[in-house]
Design a protein around this motif. Structure first.
Motif, short mmCIF file in Angstrom:
data_model
loop_
_atom_site.label_atom_id
_atom_site.label_comp_id
_atom_site.label_asym_id
_atom_site.label_seq_id
_atom_site.Cartn_x
_atom_site.Cartn_y
_atom_site.Cartn_z
N VAL A 26 37.15 -44.54 -78.88
CA VAL A 26 36.76 -43.42 -78.23
C VAL A 26 37.97 -42.18 -78.32
CG1 VAL A 26 36.26 -42.26 -75.86
CG2 VAL A 26 35.41 -44.50 -76.28
N LEU A 27 39.09 -42.54 -78.09
CA LEU A 27 40.21 -41.63 -78.11
C LEU A 27 40.36 -41.21 -79.75
CD1 LEU A 27 42.58 -43.05 -75.65
CD2 LEU A 27 41.34 -40.85 -75.41
N LYS A 28 40.16 -41.95 -80.45
CA LYS A 28 40.30 -41.54 -82.14
C LYS A 28 39.15 -40.56 -82.36
CE LYS A 28 43.76 -44.21 -82.83
NZ LYS A 28 45.22 -43.93 -83.18
N ARG A 29 38.33 -40.78 -81.77
CA ARG A 29 37.00 -39.91 -82.23
C ARG A 29 36.91 -38.60 -81.49
NH1 ARG A 29 31.37 -42.70 -83.11
NH2 ARG A 29 30.76 -40.66 -82.71
N MET A 30 37.86 -38.49 -80.38
CA MET A 30 38.09 -37.25 -79.72
C MET A 30 38.83 -36.32 -80.42
SD MET A 30 38.20 -38.25 -75.73
CE MET A 30 36.79 -38.90 -74.70
#
Length: 94
Positions: A26-30
């Motif tokens: 999730v954080l990598k995609r944000m």
């Protein structure tokens, strides 16, 4: 191994899975910016600290004040989760 130990190990593994999914997916995609990123980071850290709490309850079970130490770590996780909720509230007001 009794039911409580199995439950704590399962909770630890689940907490690691939640934290790992949030961090590595999730954080990598944000993209690393913004309030939602910070909120998600706080939630994933909270999950990891809750997992550490479960491990401490297992390993410090027979240590004097071990339960108090484990519960204080849980308090840190609760504070992180509270900060995440506040940030989500602030984000929803924007």
């Amino acid at each position: 191994m009794n039911v409580v130990e199995v439950s704590f190990w399962a909770a630890f593994v689940l907490d690691l899975a939640i934290g790992g999914f949030a961090y590595f997916y999730v954080l990598k995609r944000m993209g690393g910016q913004g309030m939602l990123y910070g909120t998600t980071l706080l939630v994933s850290l909270s999950a990891l600290v809750f997992g550490i709490h479960h491990l401490l309850e297992l390993f410090l079970e027979d240590v004097p004040n071990g339960g108090a130490i484990a519960e204080s770590v849980e308090g840190v996780a609760a504070i992180l989760l509270g900060l995440a909720v506040y940030r989500l509230y602030a984000l929803s007001k924007e």
